[in-house]
Design a protein around this motif. Structure first.
Motif, mmCIF file in Angstrom:
data_model
loop_
_atom_site.group_PDB
_atom_site.id
_atom_site.type_symbol
_atom_site.label_atom_id
_atom_site.label_comp_id
_atom_site.label_asym_id
_atom_site.label_seq_id
_atom_site.Cartn_x
_atom_site.Cartn_y
_atom_site.Cartn_z
ATOM 1 N N PHE A 225 32.105 33.086 35.613
ATOM 2 C CA PHE A 225 33.391 33.770 35.523
ATOM 3 C C PHE A 225 33.127 35.120 34.836
ATOM 4 O O PHE A 225 33.366 35.281 33.651
ATOM 5 C CB PHE A 225 34.383 32.946 34.707
ATOM 6 N N THR A 228 36.326 40.737 36.094
ATOM 7 C CA THR A 228 37.121 40.697 37.322
ATOM 8 C C THR A 228 37.711 42.057 37.633
ATOM 9 O O THR A 228 37.971 42.860 36.748
ATOM 10 C CB THR A 228 38.269 39.675 37.208
ATOM 11 N N GLU A 229 37.915 42.273 38.933
ATOM 12 C CA GLU A 229 38.657 43.449 39.387
ATOM 13 C C GLU A 229 40.095 43.006 39.655
ATOM 14 O O GLU A 229 40.333 42.085 40.413
ATOM 15 C CB GLU A 229 38.037 44.011 40.663
ATOM 16 N N HIS A 230 41.034 43.664 39.021
ATOM 17 C CA HIS A 230 42.429 43.271 39.186
ATOM 18 C C HIS A 230 42.977 43.848 40.489
ATOM 19 O O HIS A 230 43.352 45.014 40.577
ATOM 20 C CB HIS A 230 43.248 43.739 37.979
ATOM 21 N N TYR A 236 44.594 38.386 46.669
ATOM 22 C CA TYR A 236 44.028 37.117 46.204
ATOM 23 C C TYR A 236 44.588 35.948 47.012
ATOM 24 O O TYR A 236 43.854 35.013 47.365
ATOM 25 C CB TYR A 236 44.333 36.912 44.723
ATOM 26 N N SER A 471 38.364 30.060 31.478
ATOM 27 C CA SER A 471 37.215 30.100 32.379
ATOM 28 C C SER A 471 36.127 29.130 31.923
ATOM 29 O O SER A 471 35.490 28.465 32.745
ATOM 30 C CB SER A 471 36.649 31.519 32.448
ATOM 31 N N SER A 516 36.387 34.536 40.626
ATOM 32 C CA SER A 516 36.629 35.977 40.556
ATOM 33 C C SER A 516 38.094 36.321 40.272
ATOM 34 O O SER A 516 38.410 37.468 39.973
ATOM 35 C CB SER A 516 36.207 36.643 41.874
ATOM 36 N N PRO A 518 41.393 36.620 38.126
ATOM 37 C CA PRO A 518 41.677 36.712 36.683
ATOM 38 C C PRO A 518 42.384 35.464 36.161
ATOM 39 O O PRO A 518 43.232 34.874 36.841
ATOM 40 C CB PRO A 518 42.582 37.947 36.582
#
Length: 646
Positions: A225, A228-230, A236, A471, A516, A518
């Motif tokens: 984990f 991350t890219e938001h 998603y 995570s 990946s 969030p």
């Protein structure tokens, strides 16, 4: 799906006995009743029991390459075998069958040990490389298929199930005391240990090489984990939908009928629904309930079956079924039955096997998308620590301690909020921890063990730190809770009925994709499994999405107080049980008495102890590994009456 086993008398050099291989294979023949095979090469022997799923006329094992110097026994399915086959043919390899097993042989010839990482599937296999005199074992990335091994006087043996190893000469059937203490804490034994001293599990995502008398084990796949890219929420959602649909479609590959296990929960409902959309015929679905309606999910399963138009089958489990099958379940589990839900899985698997040979099952959704209540409560714990100690200890804890038994998990979580994270997380599914464990075990046992059973949790996190607490919990559950308990249960109970179970939600690409996302999107507004439910909000009936999570609960507490009073008393308080010397007999007697009189609910503790005692009787007390044919009542028929005030 199949059963595999083998030996390599590397130290003694003694020729492998075909009769011994046949005996080992016979102990796991339920995994593959369609065909059996044996191959020996000097000190090396391989055994195989086949459940034919793909290439029904071909695929006999053990299987070799064209030159006959590389051999394989393989349990599982490889989803990308056709693409690999095409790639290998282009490199000059020649195939004699259309089965996925042969693909692994040629991949090993081409890529060596790196072949394992190229396999997309569920598997446990062994390759004998005669020119190099080495034996390679490998287990799939998520640990869906089990594989065990042991060393005896420098020799090596392996099998799909522990019972297959017990026929090997020199095996000592003894309990691992540390593993037993860990089992009492968390209801299963974290890998690589098992409850048998000297017998080990190959870890998920690992391969093992036995060469020149040495064992070398290596991890070939892991995930993390990381940062991350938001991205936009809809992106998603689309990613989840695409991965889940692809995974289900891949696992419908078979040359035999495929059905679905349907609990009525979100995960199994998604799978059954997608299957229904991908085929022109009615999907067969199978559900199990219990004789106490408050424990049964059958109404929800019927709702889903009607919504998607499946051909639906169901059964009802009763207290008498536990009495009848408990010793048999212990045999098939290899270790104590950690949860009574094994009974339901076994019986519904027998039902399914009457109609199909393969089922898709819904394990994994909770661990990938944060579906358990513990994830929400632990998330709240972050805010709990912000409060002043006077409010936490002076006001909140006294209020929480007065909550009813029905809110016991909240009470347990609150008590453990001040503990380090691994101990706190372990306590969620714990049975005997802290004072309970200390009082249960004798001083002699406590002097031989580490009472802190969170070692495995801490070891995984030390080697693989994660980005936040949620995570870390999800990571641990995919590395320990799933392969060592839920997936083990699913494999052993379905294979006991000669039924293959496939797990779409534990596709490794889906695991990596879920990691990946969030953490802030997985739990929202105190709602667990937020993203998965959003992704299929327009697909499932609304009551399935909003219903309270039940889990696979079994009314053992009620059964113990009703028809099983004598059985549970006899199992836990007999002279035979007490003679083992591991436990404080007076403490167990108080637990039995308080539960049977309705003073408190010790159903989990009593079931755990009773299952352990049955394991001793099935595997340790018997001079030979023999499948039990008796019910619990018949097993206890010659037992002296318990001398007790109960």
């Amino acid at each position: 799906m199949c059963g595999i086993c083998g030996i390599y008398n590397a130290q003694s050099g003694e020729p492998a006995s075909p009769q011994l291989i046949e005996q080992m294979t016979g102990l796991i023949a339920h995994r593959g009743p369609d065909d059996q095979g044996v191959y020996t090469d000097g000190p090396l022997g391989l055994g195989f029991a086949r459940l034919s799923i793909i290439d029904l006329s071909g695929g006999h094992q053990p299987m070799c390459n064209e030159t006959g110097d590389i051999w394989i026994v393989f349990n599982g399915e490889i989803w990308n075998y056709k693409a690999l086959r095409k790639e290998l043919i282009e490199k000059g390899h020649q195939f004699r069958t259309h089965c996925d097993t042969e693909t692994i042989i040629h991949a090993y010839e081409e890529y060596g040990l790196d072949c394992v990482a190229r396999l997309h599937g569920m598997f446990g296999f062994a390759i004998w490389d005669a020119p190099r005199k080495r034996l390679l074992l490998a287990r799939d990335k998520a640990g869906k298929k089990p594989l065990y091994y042991t060393r005896v006087n420098g020799n090596f043996a392996f099998a799909s199930e522990i019972k297959g190893l017990l026929a090997y000469p020199g095996i000592k059937r003894e309990a691992d005391i540390q593993a037993m203490a860990d089992f009492l804490s968390i209801r299963y034994v974290p890998g690589p240990a098992t409850l048998f001293a000297g017998i080990y599990k190959l870890l998920p995502g690992h391969w093992l090489l036995f060469e020149n008398g040495n064992v070398h084990e290596e991890c070939y796949w892991d995930y993390t984990f990381g940062p991350t890219e938001h991205r936009p929420l809809e992106e998603y959602i689309q990613g989840i939908q695409q991965h889940v649909k692809r995974s289900v479609e891949e696992r419908m590959m078979a040359d035999v009928p495929v059905g679905a296990m349907l609990s009525g929960g979100v995960d199994s409902s998604i799978i059954a629904g997608i299957m229904s959309k991908l085929t022109s015929h009615k999907v067969k679905t199978f559900s199990v309930g219990f004789d106490h309606p408050e424990y049964s999910e059958l109404p929800y399963a019927r709702m889903v079956a009607e919504h998607f138009g499946t051909d639906h089958y169901e059964l009802l489990v009763q207290s008498s079924d536990m009495v009848k099958y408990w010793p048999l379940l212990t045999w098939h589990r290899d270790e104590p039955v950690s949860e009574p839900s094994d009974l339901g899985v076994y019986l519904v698997s027998k039902l399914a096997r009457e109609h199909v040979k393969v089922v898709l099952s819904g394990e994994g959704g909770d661990e990938l998308f944060a579906g358990y209540p513990k994830y929400v409560v632990d998330w709240i714990a972050n805010y709990y620590h912000i409060l002043p100690a006077s409010i936490r200890d002076g006001m909140l804890m006294p209020m929480i301690e007065h909550l009813p038994y029905s809110m016991r998990k909240l009470k347990m979580a609150a008590r453990n909020m001040s503990q380090p994270a691994p101990q706190r997380w372990m306590s969620w599914f714990g049975i005997f921890n802290g004072p309970l464990k200390d009082e249960l075990l004798t001083d002699t046992v406590k002097a031989r063990i580490d009472l802190d059973s969170s070692r495995a949790f801490q070891r995984w996190l030390e080697n693989n730190p994660q980005r936040d607490d949620l995570s870390a919990m999800l990571y641990l559950d995919t590395k320990i809770w799933l392969p060592d308990n839920l997936l083990m249960k699913g494999d052993k109970m379905t294979m006991a009925a000669s039924l293959e179970a496939r797990i779409p939600l534990l596709d490794y690409k889906l695991i990596e994709y879920a990691a990946s996302i969030p953490s802030s999107l997985k739990i929202r507004s105190f709602k667990a499994k937020y993203m998965l439910k959003r992704a299929f909000a327009d697909f499932l009936p609304e009551p399935i999405l909003t219903r309270k999570k039940m889990g696979f609960n079994v009314p053992t507490g009620i059964w113990f107080r009703e028809g099983q009073r004598r059985i549970i008393t006899q199992l836990l308080l007999s002279e035979r049980t007490r003679s083992r010397g591991y436990f404080n007999d007076a403490y167990i007697a108080r637990m039995v008495h308080d539960h049977l009189e309705g003073r408190t609910n010790y159903q989990a503790q009593l079931f755990t102890l009773a299952s352990l005692e049955l394991w001793f009787r099935v595997f340790i007390d018997n001079p030979q590994p023999v499948i039990p044919q008796q019910s619990v009542e018949e097993l206890l028929a010659d037992e002296k009456p318990v001398v007790s005030s109960l």
